[in-house]
Design a protein around this motif. Structure first.
Motif, short mmCIF file in Angstrom:
data_model
loop_
_atom_site.label_atom_id
_atom_site.label_comp_id
_atom_site.label_asym_id
_atom_site.label_seq_id
_atom_site.Cartn_x
_atom_site.Cartn_y
_atom_site.Cartn_z
N HIS A 186 0.87 -1.17 0.00
CA HIS A 186 0.00 0.00 0.00
C HIS A 186 0.91 1.22 0.00
N ASP A 187 0.94 1.93 -1.12
CA ASP A 187 1.90 3.02 -1.32
C ASP A 187 3.31 2.48 -1.09
N SER A 188 4.03 2.99 -0.12
CA SER A 188 5.39 2.48 0.13
C SER A 188 5.43 1.61 1.39
N HIS A 189 4.27 1.12 1.80
CA HIS A 189 4.19 0.27 2.99
C HIS A 189 3.95 -1.18 2.59
N ALA A 190 4.60 -2.08 3.31
CA ALA A 190 4.43 -3.52 3.11
C ALA A 190 3.67 -4.08 4.30
N LEU A 191 2.67 -4.93 4.02
CA LEU A 191 1.90 -5.59 5.07
C LEU A 191 2.04 -7.09 4.90
N TYR A 192 2.30 -7.77 6.00
CA TYR A 192 2.40 -9.23 5.93
C TYR A 192 1.96 -9.84 7.25
N GLY A 193 1.35 -11.00 7.14
CA GLY A 193 0.98 -11.78 8.30
C GLY A 193 1.97 -12.90 8.47
N SER A 194 2.07 -13.41 9.69
CA SER A 194 2.97 -14.53 9.92
C SER A 194 2.28 -15.57 10.78
N CYS A 195 2.95 -16.70 10.90
CA CYS A 195 2.36 -17.83 11.61
C CYS A 195 2.31 -17.63 13.12
N ASP A 196 2.82 -16.50 13.62
CA ASP A 196 2.70 -16.20 15.04
C ASP A 196 1.41 -15.42 15.34
N GLY A 197 0.60 -15.15 14.31
CA GLY A 197 -0.68 -14.48 14.51
C GLY A 197 -0.63 -12.97 14.46
N TRP A 198 0.47 -12.39 14.01
CA TRP A 198 0.60 -10.93 13.96
C TRP A 198 0.59 -10.44 12.52
N LEU A 199 -0.09 -9.31 12.29
CA LEU A 199 0.01 -8.57 11.04
C LEU A 199 1.01 -7.45 11.30
N ARG A 200 1.99 -7.32 10.40
CA ARG A 200 3.01 -6.29 10.57
C ARG A 200 2.99 -5.33 9.39
N PRO A 202 -1.90 -17.92 7.46
CA PRO A 202 -1.21 -18.61 6.37
C PRO A 202 -1.31 -17.90 5.02
N ALA A 203 -2.22 -16.96 4.90
CA ALA A 203 -2.53 -16.39 3.60
C ALA A 203 -1.99 -14.97 3.45
N SER A 204 -2.20 -14.41 2.26
CA SER A 204 -1.73 -13.07 1.93
C SER A 204 -2.79 -12.03 2.21
N PRO A 205 -2.40 -10.85 2.72
CA PRO A 205 -3.38 -9.77 2.88
C PRO A 205 -3.81 -9.24 1.51
N ALA A 206 -5.03 -8.73 1.44
CA ALA A 206 -5.52 -8.03 0.25
C ALA A 206 -5.83 -6.61 0.69
N ILE A 207 -5.52 -5.64 -0.17
CA ILE A 207 -5.71 -4.23 0.19
C ILE A 207 -6.59 -3.57 -0.85
N THR A 208 -7.56 -2.80 -0.36
CA THR A 208 -8.34 -1.93 -1.22
C THR A 208 -8.55 -0.62 -0.47
N GLY A 209 -8.23 0.50 -1.13
CA GLY A 209 -8.33 1.79 -0.46
C GLY A 209 -7.45 1.82 0.77
N ASP A 210 -8.03 2.18 1.91
CA ASP A 210 -7.29 2.24 3.17
C ASP A 210 -7.50 1.02 4.05
N TYR A 211 -8.01 -0.06 3.47
CA TYR A 211 -8.34 -1.25 4.27
C TYR A 211 -7.55 -2.47 3.81
N ALA A 212 -7.12 -3.27 4.79
CA ALA A 212 -6.47 -4.53 4.51
C ALA A 212 -7.39 -5.65 5.00
N TYR A 213 -7.47 -6.71 4.21
CA TYR A 213 -8.29 -7.86 4.55
C TYR A 213 -7.38 -9.09 4.59
N LEU A 214 -7.54 -9.91 5.63
CA LEU A 214 -6.76 -11.13 5.70
C LEU A 214 -7.50 -12.18 6.49
N SER A 215 -7.10 -13.41 6.31
CA SER A 215 -7.76 -14.50 7.02
C SER A 215 -6.73 -15.24 7.86
N ASP A 216 -7.23 -15.85 8.93
CA ASP A 216 -6.35 -16.64 9.80
C ASP A 216 -6.98 -17.99 10.03
#
Length: 190
Positions: free
Chosen positions: A142-156, A176-190
């Protein structure tokens, strides 16, 4: 209507990517295949290591994460590896790219508990950011920001220009999955 099909001798879990009517994907033995719009194989390159990740296509180069912990840049025009970066854990998801100033970096997560930022042209490590556990999904931008989830349960959230982790959110479950971004929102599943 099915227009064509192509069958190889090896299974694939990689999704295809398409450039100028040619479909590219990797099989689980590490063979990169390209099939044209008539279903004929027109590209074949062996990475000699298993691949599960979907390649990322950027400027006629495939960036491919491998089970052995490498990320390879395969030039479609030269039919050869431009560079290969090694980390200490498997790369299971597609790399992504982010613009940092005048440069473009390739970013990806690894099972060695780090998210990496590497130079698109040379494969040299630019930065790495620690995670609490495996990074299984792709890194979203998202712009110059990277978002990722990890197996420890945290979104960074990482500011790629400044090279710092700017935020984190505990979700409480394995991601386990990849975040999806639209506008100012990130969506992810755990």
């Amino acid at each position: 209507t099915l227009l064509w099909s192509y069958t190889s001798d090896q299974r694939s879990v990689s999704s295809p990517v398409v450039l100028h009517g040619t479909t590219y994907w990797c099989d689980t033995k590490g063979v990169v295949r390209g099939v044209d719009a008539e279903g004929k194989e027109v590209f074949n390159f062996d990475l000699h290591t298993p691949v599960e990740a979907t390649p990322m296509l950027h400027d006629s180069t495939l960036y491919i994460g491998c089970i052995d912990g490498s990320v390879a840049a395969v030039s479609l025009s030269k039919r050869d590896t431009a560079w290969c970066f090694r980390c200490e854990g498997q790369v299971s998801a597609s790399p992504n790219s982010v613009k940092i100033g005048e440069h473009t970096a390739i970013i990806f997560g690894s099972y060695d508990n780090y998210m990496y930022s590497i130079d698109r042209h040379t494969g040299a490590r630019h930065r790495r950011f620690e995670s609490g556990y495996y990074i299984n999904g792709a890194v979203a931008i998202h712009d110059s920001h990277a978002l990722y989830g990890s197996c420890d349960g945290w979104l960074r959230v990482v500011d790629c220009e400044q090279g710092i982790t700017t935020d984190s959110l505990e979700l409480g479950g394995y991601i386990p999955a990849s975040p999806a971004i639209t506008g100012d929102y990130a969506y992810l599943s755990d």
